[in-house]
Design a protein around this motif. Structure first.
Motif, PDB file in Angstrom:
ATOM      1  N   PHE A 115       0.972   6.924  -1.825  1.00  0.00           N
ATOM      2  CA  PHE A 115       0.876   6.513  -0.361  1.00  0.00           C
ATOM      3  C   PHE A 115      -0.192   5.644  -0.482  1.00  0.00           C
ATOM      4  N   TYR A 116      -1.642   6.691  -1.111  1.00  0.00           N
ATOM      5  CA  TYR A 116      -3.131   5.335  -1.217  1.00  0.00           C
ATOM      6  C   TYR A 116      -2.870   3.708  -2.157  1.00  0.00           C
ATOM      7  N   PHE A 117      -1.943   4.124  -3.028  1.00  0.00           N
ATOM      8  CA  PHE A 117      -2.271   3.007  -4.258  1.00  0.00           C
ATOM      9  C   PHE A 117      -1.433   2.324  -3.150  1.00  0.00           C
ATOM     10  N   TYR A 118      -0.367   2.292  -2.314  1.00  0.00           N
ATOM     11  CA  TYR A 118       0.517   1.827  -1.480  1.00  0.00           C
ATOM     12  C   TYR A 118      -0.862   0.201  -0.031  1.00  0.00           C
ATOM     13  N   ARG A 119      -0.978   1.702   0.253  1.00  0.00           N
ATOM     14  CA  ARG A 119      -2.192   0.565   0.868  1.00  0.00           C
ATOM     15  C   ARG A 119      -2.970   0.531   0.598  1.00  0.00           C
ATOM     16  N   ILE A 120      -3.516   0.637  -0.953  1.00  0.00           N
ATOM     17  CA  ILE A 120      -4.715  -0.435  -0.582  1.00  0.00           C
ATOM     18  C   ILE A 120      -4.001  -1.844  -1.386  1.00  0.00           C
ATOM     19  N   ILE A 121      -2.845  -2.140  -1.998  1.00  0.00           N
ATOM     20  CA  ILE A 121      -2.112  -2.981  -2.158  1.00  0.00           C
ATOM     21  C   ILE A 121      -2.308  -3.736  -1.245  1.00  0.00           C
ATOM     22  N   LYS A 122      -1.564  -3.285   0.045  1.00  0.00           N
ATOM     23  CA  LYS A 122      -1.463  -3.875   1.288  1.00  0.00           C
ATOM     24  C   LYS A 122      -2.828  -4.428   1.827  1.00  0.00           C
ATOM     25  N   THR A 123      -3.509  -3.213   1.406  1.00  0.00           N
ATOM     26  CA  THR A 123      -4.759  -4.241   2.208  1.00  0.00           C
ATOM     27  C   THR A 123      -5.423  -5.701   1.242  1.00  0.00           C
ATOM     28  N   ILE A 124      -5.024  -5.024  -0.112  1.00  0.00           N
ATOM     29  CA  ILE A 124      -6.068  -6.465  -1.160  1.00  0.00           C
ATOM     30  C   ILE A 124      -5.008  -7.546  -0.667  1.00  0.00           C
ATOM     31  N   ILE A 125      -3.973  -7.607  -0.542  1.00  0.00           N
ATOM     32  CA  ILE A 125      -2.626  -8.598  -1.252  1.00  0.00           C
ATOM     33  C   ILE A 125      -1.740  -8.060   0.271  1.00  0.00           C
ATOM     34  N   ASN A 126      -0.765  -7.789   0.206  1.00  0.00           N
ATOM     35  CA  ASN A 126       0.687  -7.501   1.479  1.00  0.00           C
ATOM     36  C   ASN A 126       1.367  -6.371   0.917  1.00  0.00           C
ATOM     37  N   GLU A 127       1.975  -6.244   1.864  1.00  0.00           N
ATOM     38  CA  GLU A 127       2.879  -5.391   2.397  1.00  0.00           C
ATOM     39  C   GLU A 127       3.856  -5.493   1.064  1.00  0.00           C
ATOM     40  N   LYS A 128       4.512  -6.426   1.558  1.00  0.00           N
ATOM     41  CA  LYS A 128       5.915  -7.161   0.400  1.00  0.00           C
ATOM     42  C   LYS A 128       4.951  -6.050  -0.602  1.00  0.00           C
ATOM     43  N   THR A 129       4.126  -6.955  -1.394  1.00  0.00           N
ATOM     44  CA  THR A 129       3.774  -6.175  -2.525  1.00  0.00           C
ATOM     45  C   THR A 129       3.454  -4.963  -2.854  1.00  0.00           C
ATOM     46  N   ALA A 130       2.868  -4.001  -2.432  1.00  0.00           N
ATOM     47  CA  ALA A 130       2.178  -3.030  -1.755  1.00  0.00           C
ATOM     48  C   ALA A 130       3.969  -1.912  -1.903  1.00  0.00           C
ATOM     49  N   PHE A 131       4.550  -2.525  -1.261  1.00  0.00           N
ATOM     50  CA  PHE A 131       6.045  -1.673  -1.456  1.00  0.00           C
ATOM     51  C   PHE A 131       7.035  -1.438  -2.220  1.00  0.00           C
ATOM     52  N   SER A 132       6.439  -3.212  -3.193  1.00  0.00           N
ATOM     53  CA  SER A 132       7.553  -2.832  -4.440  1.00  0.00           C
ATOM     54  C   SER A 132       6.601  -2.688  -5.554  1.00  0.00           C
ATOM     55  N   ALA A 133       4.745  -2.691  -4.974  1.00  0.00           N
ATOM     56  CA  ALA A 133       4.810  -1.468  -5.999  1.00  0.00           C
ATOM     57  C   ALA A 133       4.612  -0.332  -6.539  1.00  0.00           C
ATOM     58  N   ALA A 134       4.450   0.119  -5.182  1.00  0.00           N
ATOM     59  CA  ALA A 134       4.922   1.644  -5.125  1.00  0.00           C
ATOM     60  C   ALA A 134       5.698   2.351  -5.230  1.00  0.00           C
ATOM     61  N   ILE A 135       6.798   1.758  -4.981  1.00  0.00           N
ATOM     62  CA  ILE A 135       8.638   2.509  -5.765  1.00  0.00           C
ATOM     63  C   ILE A 135       8.235   2.046  -7.075  1.00  0.00           C
ATOM     64  N   ILE A 136       7.902   1.193  -7.643  1.00  0.00           N
ATOM     65  CA  ILE A 136       7.913   0.625  -9.238  1.00  0.00           C
ATOM     66  C   ILE A 136       7.017   1.572 -10.015  1.00  0.00           C
ATOM     67  N   LEU A 137       5.981   2.262  -9.414  1.00  0.00           N
ATOM     68  CA  LEU A 137       5.319   3.497  -9.891  1.00  0.00           C
ATOM     69  C   LEU A 137       5.576   4.580  -9.736  1.00  0.00           C
ATOM     70  N   SER A 138       6.402   4.764  -8.742  1.00  0.00           N
ATOM     71  CA  SER A 138       6.788   5.748  -8.075  1.00  0.00           C
ATOM     72  C   SER A 138       8.045   6.088  -9.369  1.00  0.00           C
ATOM     73  N   ALA A 139       8.279   5.136  -9.954  1.00  0.00           N
ATOM     74  CA  ALA A 139       9.589   5.466 -10.832  1.00  0.00           C
ATOM     75  C   ALA A 139       9.376   5.129 -12.333  1.00  0.00           C
ATOM     76  N   SER A 140       8.584   5.242 -12.053  1.00  0.00           N
ATOM     77  CA  SER A 140       7.270   5.131 -13.821  1.00  0.00           C
ATOM     78  C   SER A 140       7.196   6.453 -14.502  1.00  0.00           C
ATOM     79  N   ILE A 141       6.571   6.445 -15.298  1.00  0.00           N
ATOM     80  CA  ILE A 141       5.827   7.805 -16.290  1.00  0.00           C
ATOM     81  C   ILE A 141       5.932   8.160 -15.608  1.00  0.00           C
TER      82      ILE A 141
END
Length: 477
Positions: A115-141
Motif C-alpha cells: 500500500f505504501y509502495f502504491y502511495r510512493i508511485i502515485k506521488t512521484i509518477i501518477n495513480e495509473k502507474t501506481a495501481f498497475s505497479a502495486a498489482i504486479i508487485l502483489s503477484a510477484s515473488i
C-alpha cells in the motif's frame, strides 16, 4: 439502487487498490496455519521460528538470539536484528506456541508495504502507474514470500513505509512526524535485512533535484546518516562481537573478488533471478523492459537516475553475497519493487480496457507459478510427530545428533539442542564419538532420510518414521 449506480460502485471498488490488497491477503490465507514444511525454504523458516521459540524457552534477551543446532555452544548467533522473531515470540506468549504466527505477521506487514509502495508511485509518477505497479508487485515473488516465516518482504515493506514518509517530508506535506516515521521504519527495515539498503540508496537522487530546498536535503541526509549508523552498529560491531564471543555465524559476506569468482560460473542462474524469479511472470518482465525503454523515450531523467542508483547498489550487494544470490531466489526481493514500478509504468500507457486484461494475465501467471508453496505434501507431515516422540523418550536438556543434514528443520521439530548432520558422517563411529565427548547422548534417525547404516549404538525407540539410539562412547578406540 438502480443498475447504473450499482455498476458505477462496482467499477469504483475494482479500481480501488485497497480492494485488491484485501483480495491478495485473503488468497494468501490459504494454508496460513501450515508449519514450515513446504519444500521451498523450510530451513530458513525453521531457523526464524527457532530463534523466536528460544526467547520463550531460554528467556527473552533481544540482543542475544539463539539457535538449537550449535551443539554444546550457547547457540547465540550473529544474525539479523530479531524484530520479526520478537513479534512471533509475542504471539507465542499471548496465544500459546504454534508454528504459523510468522506467516500471518508477514502477510499483514507486507500488504501494508505494498500500500505504501502504491502511495510512493502515485506521488512521484501518477495513480495509473501506481495501481498497475502495486498489482504486479502483489503477484510477484512478493506473493509467495510474504507468507513465509522469513523477514525478506517484511524488511522491504518497512523500508517502503519509511521512504514514503521521507517523500512526504520533502514535498512539504509532512512535518517532523514524517521525519520520525522515515527514520524509524527505514532503520528497522535495514536492521531486519541489510539488503534493504539498496532501496534506501534511492534517496541519493534528491541531491540532483534543484526544486528541493537545501535545508530539507540536509535534514533528510542527516536523518538517513543516523539510520545508517544504527545499521553499522548492529552489523559491523554487534554481530561480529556475537560471532567472536559465541562462535556461530549465520551469513558469510564475500570480498568483491571472491564474490565475482563465485558468480561468474553461475551467471545464467543470476540472470534468471531477474527475468523470472523476481516478477514470477514473463509478461511482467517484458513490461518491465518496456517500462525502462519508455523512461528513455519520455526523457524521465529523475526516474532513470533513481533506477540507476538503486541498480548500482544492488549489483554491489549481489557481488558481496557471491554464489548465494544466484542459488537463492529470495535475494532478488529488494529489487523487485523497482522492476514492478517499471512494468507498471509501461502498462499505464495502455488503454484502460487492455490494461486490466494485461494485469489480469500477469496475476494469473504469477499466482500459478507459486501456488504449489501453499500446500504441504502428505509425506512431510510425519515431521510434526517428532517432538512428541522425543518427549516420550528423552529429557528436555539431552543433547542429540540428528540426521537432518545442514538444515535446522528436523532439530526445530525435535525441539531439542545438539547437532544436525548428514548420514555419511553419522555412520562414522569416530564422528559420533567426538560429539559424545562434547555432550551428545542420543542419536535420532529419520527413516525417510536414507543412508544410515551403522548398528553400533543401542536402539531405544523405533516406529515407522524415527529411531532413537543411546550413544555409546569409546567405540572408535
Amino acid at each position: 439502487m438502480n443498475k447504473h449506480a450499482l455498476r458505477s460502485k462496482i467499477i469504483l471498488l475494482l479500481l480501488d487498490i485497497r480492494f485488491w490488497l484485501v483480495f491478495f491477503i485473503i488468497i494468501r490465507l490459504i494454508g496460513i496455519t501450515n508449519a514450515p514444511l513446504e519444500v521451498g525454504h523450510n530451513w530458513r523458516q525453521s531457523l526464524t521460528n527457532m530463534i523466536a521459540r528460544n526467547f520463550s524457552d531460554v528467556g527473552f534477551d533481544f540482543f542475544y538470539p539463539r539457535i538449537d543446532m550449535a551443539g554444546k555452544k550457547t547457540g547465540i548467533i550473529g544474525a539479523e536484528f530479531p524484530l520479526f522473531n520478537t513479534l512471533i515470540y509475542f504471539f507465542n506468549e499471548l496465544f500459546g506456541p504454534s508454528h504459523w504466527y510468522g506467516r500471518l505477521i508477514n502477510v499483514l506487514v507486507s500488504s501494508l508495504g505494498v500500500f505504501y509502495f502504491y502511495r510512493i508511485i502515485k506521488t512521484i509518477i501518477n495513480e495509473k502507474t501506481a495501481f498497475s505497479a502495486a498489482i504486479i508487485l502483489s503477484a510477484s515473488i512478493w506473493f509467495g514470500f510474504s507468507r513465509k516465516i522469513m523477514p525478506d518482504t517484511f524488511s522491504i515493506a518497512l523500508m517502503m513505509i519509511g521512504l514514503y514518509y521521507a517523500i512526504r517530508y520533502l514535498k512539504n506535506s509532512g512535518g517532523v512526524w514524517s521525519l520520525i516515521a522515515f527514520f524509524l521504519f527505514s532503520t528497522l527495515g535495514m536492521l531486519c535485512k541489510i539488503p534493504a539498503l539498496s532501496l534506501f540508496s534511492l534517496l541519493g537522487i534528491i541531491v540532483f533535484i534543484p526544486s528541493i530546498p537545501l535545508k530539507k536535503k540536509i535534514i533528510v541526509f542527516a536523518t538517513g546518516t543516523l539510520s545508517f549508523v544504527s545499521i553499522c552498529i548492529w552489523y559491523f560491531y554487534w554481530v561480529p562481537y556475537l560471532v567472536d564471543t559465541y562462535h556461530f555465524q549465520l551469513y558469510f559476506p564475500k570480498t568483491f573478488s571472491e564474490g565475482i569468482q563465485e558468480i561468474l560460473p553461475l551467471l545464467s542462474l543470476a540472470f534468471e533471478k531477474f527475468y523470472f524469479s523476481s516478477l514470477m511472470s514473463y509478461l511482467a518482465f517484458a513490461a518491465c523492459l518496456a517500462g525502462l525503454i519508455l523512461l528513455f523515450v519520455h526523457k524521465k531523467k529523475w526516474l532513470l537516475l533513481g533506477f540507476g542508483i538503486v541498480f548500482l547498489f544492488f549489483i554491489l550487494f549481489i557481488v558481496k553475497t557471491g554464489a548465494v544470490f544466484p542459488l537463492h531466489s529470495y535475494y532478488i526481493i529488494p529489487f523487485t519493487p523497482i522492476m514492478a514500478a517499471l512494468a507498471g509504468y509501461a502498462i499505464a500507457q495502455i488503454k484502460a480496457a487492455y490494461r486490466y486484461i494485461f494485469l489480469a494475465l500477469i496475476v494469473v501467471e504469477g499466482i500459478a507459478n507459486q501456488q504449489h508453496d501453499f500446500f504441504i505434501k502428505e509425506n512431510q507431515k510425519y515431521k510434526l510427530t517428532l517432538e512428541e516422540v522425543c518427549n516420550q523418550t528423552l529429557n528436555n536438556n539431552d543433547l542429540v545428533i540428528i540426521n537432518g543434514g545442514p538444515s535446522p528443520q528436523m532439530m526445530y521439530f525435535a525441539h531439542r539442542k545438539g547437532w544436525t548432520t548428514a548420514n555419511q558422517y553419522i555412520n562414522r563411529i569416530a564422528f559420533t564419538d567426538s560429539l559424545y565427548r562434547l555432550g551428545a547422548r542420543y542419536l535420532i534417525i529419520d527413516h525417510h532420510n536414507e543412508g544410515f547404516t551403522t548398528d553400533a549404538h543401542q536402539q531405544l525407540f523405533q516406529n515407522k518414521d524415527f529411531s532413537i539410539y543411546t550413544l555409546k562412547s569409546g567405540l572408535a578406540q
